[in-house]
Design a protein around this motif. Structure first.
Motif, PDB file in Angstrom:
ATOM      1  N   ALA A 166       1.492  -2.110   5.519  1.00  0.00           N
ATOM      2  CA  ALA A 166       1.505  -1.860   4.075  1.00  0.00           C
ATOM      3  C   ALA A 166       2.634  -2.631   3.408  1.00  0.00           C
ATOM      4  O   ALA A 166       2.466  -3.194   2.315  1.00  0.00           O
ATOM      5  CB  ALA A 166       1.638  -0.370   3.804  1.00  0.00           C
ATOM      6  N   LYS A 167       3.781  -2.677   4.064  1.00  0.00           N
ATOM      7  CA  LYS A 167       4.905  -3.449   3.497  1.00  0.00           C
ATOM      8  C   LYS A 167       4.530  -4.914   3.415  1.00  0.00           C
ATOM      9  O   LYS A 167       4.821  -5.595   2.430  1.00  0.00           O
ATOM     10  CB  LYS A 167       6.154  -3.284   4.383  1.00  0.00           C
ATOM     11  CG  LYS A 167       6.898  -2.018   4.151  1.00  0.00           C
ATOM     12  CD  LYS A 167       8.160  -2.039   5.037  1.00  0.00           C
ATOM     13  CE  LYS A 167       8.923  -0.751   4.903  1.00  0.00           C
ATOM     14  NZ  LYS A 167      10.101  -0.738   5.783  1.00  0.00           N
ATOM     15  N   ARG A 168       3.891  -5.429   4.465  1.00  0.00           N
ATOM     16  CA  ARG A 168       3.511  -6.840   4.467  1.00  0.00           C
ATOM     17  C   ARG A 168       2.472  -7.132   3.393  1.00  0.00           C
ATOM     18  O   ARG A 168       2.477  -8.199   2.784  1.00  0.00           O
ATOM     19  CB  ARG A 168       2.974  -7.220   5.834  1.00  0.00           C
ATOM     20  CG  ARG A 168       4.079  -7.589   6.803  1.00  0.00           C
ATOM     21  CD  ARG A 168       3.537  -8.114   8.123  1.00  0.00           C
ATOM     22  NE  ARG A 168       3.847  -7.118   9.138  1.00  0.00           N
ATOM     23  CZ  ARG A 168       2.966  -6.487   9.892  1.00  0.00           C
ATOM     24  NH1 ARG A 168       1.691  -6.763   9.774  1.00  0.00           N
ATOM     25  NH2 ARG A 168       3.348  -5.610  10.751  1.00  0.00           N
ATOM     26  N   ASP A 169       1.582  -6.209   3.133  1.00  0.00           N
ATOM     27  CA  ASP A 169       0.542  -6.419   2.131  1.00  0.00           C
ATOM     28  C   ASP A 169       1.108  -6.461   0.722  1.00  0.00           C
ATOM     29  O   ASP A 169       0.603  -7.170  -0.136  1.00  0.00           O
ATOM     30  CB  ASP A 169      -0.522  -5.320   2.220  1.00  0.00           C
ATOM     31  CG  ASP A 169      -1.346  -5.423   3.503  1.00  0.00           C
ATOM     32  OD1 ASP A 169      -1.286  -6.489   4.149  1.00  0.00           O
ATOM     33  OD2 ASP A 169      -2.027  -4.439   3.844  1.00  0.00           O
ATOM     34  N   HIS A 170       2.145  -5.691   0.455  1.00  0.00           N
ATOM     35  CA  HIS A 170       2.724  -5.641  -0.892  1.00  0.00           C
ATOM     36  C   HIS A 170       3.818  -6.679  -1.092  1.00  0.00           C
ATOM     37  O   HIS A 170       4.396  -6.773  -2.184  1.00  0.00           O
ATOM     38  CB  HIS A 170       3.290  -4.233  -1.154  1.00  0.00           C
ATOM     39  CG  HIS A 170       2.205  -3.207  -1.308  1.00  0.00           C
ATOM     40  ND1 HIS A 170       1.374  -3.191  -2.394  1.00  0.00           N
ATOM     41  CD2 HIS A 170       1.809  -2.189  -0.517  1.00  0.00           C
ATOM     42  CE1 HIS A 170       0.505  -2.199  -2.254  1.00  0.00           C
ATOM     43  NE2 HIS A 170       0.760  -1.571  -1.116  1.00  0.00           N
ATOM     44  N   ARG A 171       4.115  -7.487  -0.129  1.00  0.00           N
ATOM     45  CA  ARG A 171       5.149  -8.504  -0.227  1.00  0.00           C
ATOM     46  C   ARG A 171       4.655  -9.678  -1.096  1.00  0.00           C
ATOM     47  O   ARG A 171       3.506 -10.109  -0.941  1.00  0.00           O
ATOM     48  CB  ARG A 171       5.465  -9.006   1.173  1.00  0.00           C
ATOM     49  CG  ARG A 171       6.762  -9.741   1.264  1.00  0.00           C
ATOM     50  CD  ARG A 171       7.113 -10.230   2.649  1.00  0.00           C
ATOM     51  NE  ARG A 171       6.580  -9.426   3.724  1.00  0.00           N
ATOM     52  CZ  ARG A 171       6.382  -9.858   4.954  1.00  0.00           C
ATOM     53  NH1 ARG A 171       6.639 -11.108   5.256  1.00  0.00           N
ATOM     54  NH2 ARG A 171       5.925  -9.088   5.891  1.00  0.00           N
ATOM     55  N   PRO A 172       5.483 -10.149  -1.994  1.00  0.00           N
ATOM     56  CA  PRO A 172       5.052 -11.318  -2.796  1.00  0.00           C
ATOM     57  C   PRO A 172       5.021 -12.562  -1.914  1.00  0.00           C
ATOM     58  O   PRO A 172       5.843 -12.745  -1.031  1.00  0.00           O
ATOM     59  CB  PRO A 172       6.101 -11.418  -3.883  1.00  0.00           C
ATOM     60  CG  PRO A 172       7.282 -10.654  -3.407  1.00  0.00           C
ATOM     61  CD  PRO A 172       6.791  -9.651  -2.397  1.00  0.00           C
TER      62      PRO A 172
END
Length: 175
Positions: A168-174
């Motif tokens: 989830a963190k990787r998906d929301h990373r710009p």
């Protein structure tokens, strides 16, 4: 209250009296386990029948029940006395069965103790092998597959959750 043998003979039918008579001193020792069990079952049946008749006679005397059958002899006392005779004979048979059971258990305990003593005595004498020179086979392989590591279910869930959070963190990373 004890009932004499003469009174018991006058109260009981021939078949019932033979069953009761075989529950006492010389005849009971001739019976084996199955014979004692069968005798106990017959006596229980006779006792229950006498108990039912005694209860019925008491109810008839009180007036709470209709007379049963054509002519049942006597008052409620006669079946009650019959029930006492059967109950006493049944008590004797059950004591004999318990006595035989206890004898068997005691014999088994004595046998086990003898076996344990023989094992103990045998273990006191150590056997030493002959001192001949022998070749040492060296290190031996254990064989089999490597041990499987088992992860508990509670840990599996937490690992999955941690992976989901990281994704989830990787998906929301710009970008």
């Amino acid at each position: 209250m004890s009932i004499s043998e003469k009174d018991a003979k006058s109260l009981l039918s021939h078949e019932e009296y033979e069953a009761v008579k075989s529950a006492y001193h010389p005849a009971i020792y001739a019976l084996d386990r199955d014979g004692l069990r069968n005798l106990a079952l017959r006596l229980e049946g006779y006792r229950e029948k006498a108990k039912t008749f005694a209860r019925q006679k008491r109810r008839e005397a009180k007036g709470t029940a209709e007379p049963r059958g054509k002519s049942f002899p006597g008052t409620a006392d006669q079946p009650a006395k019959k029930k006492q005779v059967f109950a006493h004979a049944l008590k004797v048979v059950k004591k004999e069965r318990a006595r035989l059971h206890n004898l068997d258990v005691r014999a088994q305990n004595v046998e086990a103790a003898h076996r344990a003593l023989a094992l103990r005595r045998a273990s006191q004498f150590t056997h030493h092998p002959q001192g001949d020179p022998t070749a040492n086979p060296g290190q031996q392989a254990k064989g089999g597959r490597p041990k499987r590591v088992r992860t508990p279910g509670s840990k599996v869930g937490s690992i999955l959750k941690a992976n989901a959070r990281a994704q989830a963190k990787r998906d929301h990373r710009p970008n």
